[in-house]
Design a protein around this motif. Structure first.
Motif, PDB file in Angstrom:
ATOM      1  N   ASN A  75      -7.206   0.916  13.407  1.00  0.00           N
ATOM      2  CA  ASN A  75      -7.562  -0.432  13.935  1.00  0.00           C
ATOM      3  C   ASN A  75      -6.389  -1.471  13.176  1.00  0.00           C
ATOM      4  OD1 ASN A  75      -8.159  -0.873  11.098  1.00  0.00           O
ATOM      5  ND2 ASN A  75     -10.176   0.163  11.326  1.00  0.00           N
ATOM      6  N   ALA A  76      -6.635  -2.587  13.501  1.00  0.00           N
ATOM      7  CA  ALA A  76      -5.707  -3.832  13.007  1.00  0.00           C
ATOM      8  C   ALA A  76      -5.589  -3.847  11.557  1.00  0.00           C
ATOM      9  CB  ALA A  76      -6.025  -4.974  13.677  1.00  0.00           C
ATOM     10  N   SER A  77      -6.622  -3.560  10.791  1.00  0.00           N
ATOM     11  CA  SER A  77      -6.518  -3.573   9.499  1.00  0.00           C
ATOM     12  C   SER A  77      -5.950  -2.519   8.817  1.00  0.00           C
ATOM     13  CB  SER A  77      -8.041  -3.486   9.030  1.00  0.00           C
ATOM     14  OG  SER A  77      -8.123  -3.599   7.491  1.00  0.00           O
ATOM     15  N   SER A  78      -6.253  -1.146   9.509  1.00  0.00           N
ATOM     16  CA  SER A  78      -5.401  -0.386   8.740  1.00  0.00           C
ATOM     17  C   SER A  78      -3.995  -0.287   8.936  1.00  0.00           C
ATOM     18  CB  SER A  78      -6.019   1.277   9.438  1.00  0.00           C
ATOM     19  OG  SER A  78      -7.230   1.329   9.135  1.00  0.00           O
ATOM     20  N   GLN A  79      -3.715  -0.696  10.267  1.00  0.00           N
ATOM     21  CA  GLN A  79      -2.266  -0.954  10.633  1.00  0.00           C
ATOM     22  C   GLN A  79      -1.437  -1.958   9.663  1.00  0.00           C
ATOM     23  OE1 GLN A  79      -0.494   1.131  12.738  1.00  0.00           O
ATOM     24  NE2 GLN A  79       1.262  -0.230  13.167  1.00  0.00           N
ATOM     25  N   ASP A  80      -2.086  -3.087   9.423  1.00  0.00           N
ATOM     26  CA  ASP A  80      -1.657  -3.981   8.359  1.00  0.00           C
ATOM     27  C   ASP A  80      -1.493  -3.314   6.940  1.00  0.00           C
ATOM     28  OD1 ASP A  80      -1.675  -5.810  10.420  1.00  0.00           O
ATOM     29  OD2 ASP A  80      -3.500  -6.997   9.701  1.00  0.00           O
ATOM     30  N   GLU A  81      -2.331  -2.366   6.541  1.00  0.00           N
ATOM     31  CA  GLU A  81      -1.950  -1.798   5.399  1.00  0.00           C
ATOM     32  C   GLU A  81      -1.030  -0.864   5.468  1.00  0.00           C
ATOM     33  OE1 GLU A  81      -5.872   0.243   4.078  1.00  0.00           O
ATOM     34  OE2 GLU A  81      -7.089  -1.622   4.453  1.00  0.00           O
ATOM     35  N   LEU A  82      -0.900  -0.238   6.392  1.00  0.00           N
ATOM     36  CA  LEU A  82       0.385   0.455   6.671  1.00  0.00           C
ATOM     37  C   LEU A  82       1.825  -0.087   6.421  1.00  0.00           C
ATOM     38  CD1 LEU A  82       1.469   3.592   6.918  1.00  0.00           C
ATOM     39  CD2 LEU A  82       0.938   3.208   9.596  1.00  0.00           C
ATOM     40  N   ILE A  83       1.466  -1.287   7.320  1.00  0.00           N
ATOM     41  CA  ILE A  83       2.798  -1.967   7.203  1.00  0.00           C
ATOM     42  C   ILE A  83       3.231  -2.577   5.810  1.00  0.00           C
ATOM     43  CG2 ILE A  83       3.520  -4.447   7.948  1.00  0.00           C
ATOM     44  CD1 ILE A  83       2.344  -3.735  10.657  1.00  0.00           C
ATOM     45  N   ASN A  84       2.042  -3.061   5.073  1.00  0.00           N
ATOM     46  CA  ASN A  84       2.183  -3.463   3.886  1.00  0.00           C
ATOM     47  C   ASN A  84       2.581  -2.323   2.845  1.00  0.00           C
ATOM     48  OD1 ASN A  84       1.292  -6.180   3.882  1.00  0.00           O
ATOM     49  ND2 ASN A  84      -0.623  -5.783   3.617  1.00  0.00           N
ATOM     50  N   ASP A  85       2.315  -0.968   3.078  1.00  0.00           N
ATOM     51  CA  ASP A  85       2.634  -0.051   2.228  1.00  0.00           C
ATOM     52  C   ASP A  85       4.219   0.273   2.511  1.00  0.00           C
ATOM     53  OD1 ASP A  85       0.121   0.557   1.307  1.00  0.00           O
ATOM     54  OD2 ASP A  85      -0.286   2.330   2.534  1.00  0.00           O
ATOM     55  N   ILE A  86       4.503   0.363   3.582  1.00  0.00           N
ATOM     56  CA  ILE A  86       6.111   0.287   3.936  1.00  0.00           C
ATOM     57  C   ILE A  86       6.832  -0.867   3.313  1.00  0.00           C
ATOM     58  CG2 ILE A  86       7.739  -0.030   5.734  1.00  0.00           C
ATOM     59  CD1 ILE A  86       5.974   1.451   7.493  1.00  0.00           C
ATOM     60  N   LEU A  87       6.203  -2.169   3.404  1.00  0.00           N
ATOM     61  CA  LEU A  87       6.930  -3.159   2.737  1.00  0.00           C
ATOM     62  C   LEU A  87       7.127  -3.178   1.335  1.00  0.00           C
ATOM     63  CD1 LEU A  87       5.845  -6.210   4.793  1.00  0.00           C
ATOM     64  CD2 LEU A  87       8.125  -5.044   4.964  1.00  0.00           C
ATOM     65  N   TYR A 115       7.231  -0.288  -0.467  1.00  0.00           N
ATOM     66  CA  TYR A 115       8.241   0.659  -0.720  1.00  0.00           C
ATOM     67  C   TYR A 115       9.646  -0.002  -0.753  1.00  0.00           C
ATOM     68  CZ  TYR A 115      10.960   4.864  -0.652  1.00  0.00           C
ATOM     69  OH  TYR A 115      12.076   5.876  -0.981  1.00  0.00           O
ATOM     70  N   LEU A 116       9.632  -0.801   0.244  1.00  0.00           N
ATOM     71  CA  LEU A 116      11.131  -1.357   0.479  1.00  0.00           C
ATOM     72  C   LEU A 116      11.437  -2.429  -0.743  1.00  0.00           C
ATOM     73  CD1 LEU A 116      11.008  -1.907   4.234  1.00  0.00           C
ATOM     74  CD2 LEU A 116      12.858  -0.451   3.037  1.00  0.00           C
ATOM     75  N   VAL A 117      10.348  -3.174  -1.212  1.00  0.00           N
ATOM     76  CA  VAL A 117      10.521  -3.735  -2.410  1.00  0.00           C
ATOM     77  C   VAL A 117      11.185  -3.002  -3.817  1.00  0.00           C
ATOM     78  CG1 VAL A 117       9.376  -5.461  -4.258  1.00  0.00           C
ATOM     79  CG2 VAL A 117       8.692  -5.707  -1.837  1.00  0.00           C
ATOM     80  N   SER A 118      10.573  -2.114  -3.734  1.00  0.00           N
ATOM     81  CA  SER A 118      11.245  -1.080  -4.835  1.00  0.00           C
ATOM     82  C   SER A 118      12.261  -0.587  -4.498  1.00  0.00           C
ATOM     83  CB  SER A 118       9.922   0.053  -5.145  1.00  0.00           C
ATOM     84  OG  SER A 118       8.758  -0.727  -5.660  1.00  0.00           O
TER      85      SER A 118
END
Length: 80
Positions: free
Chosen positions: A2-14, A16-19
């Protein structure tokens, strides 16, 4: 996914990239290494959709290597 889970996945990737702003990897590598601590264990298709969304938003760069392998990296680090 669902869209909420997809947004969470996108946030997880971002997150990681911050670190790890210089990180670059294939979709499989993103699943294995960038999201290794993700208890949700997203499917490869979900990871690829999230990466495509980030590319569309201009936050990631998609690079195809000479052997056909596709890697993703932070758009800002790709300019260096």
């Amino acid at each position: 996914m669902n869209a909420s889970s997809q947004d969470e996945l996108i946030n997880d990737i971002l997150e990681y990239l911050v670190s790890h702003p210089q990180a670059a990897d294939s979709a499989d590598g993103v699943s294995r290494w960038w999201l290794a601590r993700n208890a949700r264990a997203p499917s490869q298709a979900d990871v690829e959709r999230a990466l495509a969304t980030l590319v569309e938003r201009g936050l990631l760069r998609r690079v195809e290597l000479p052997d056909g392998t596709v890697i993703y990296c932070c758009e800002a680090s790709a300019r260096h």
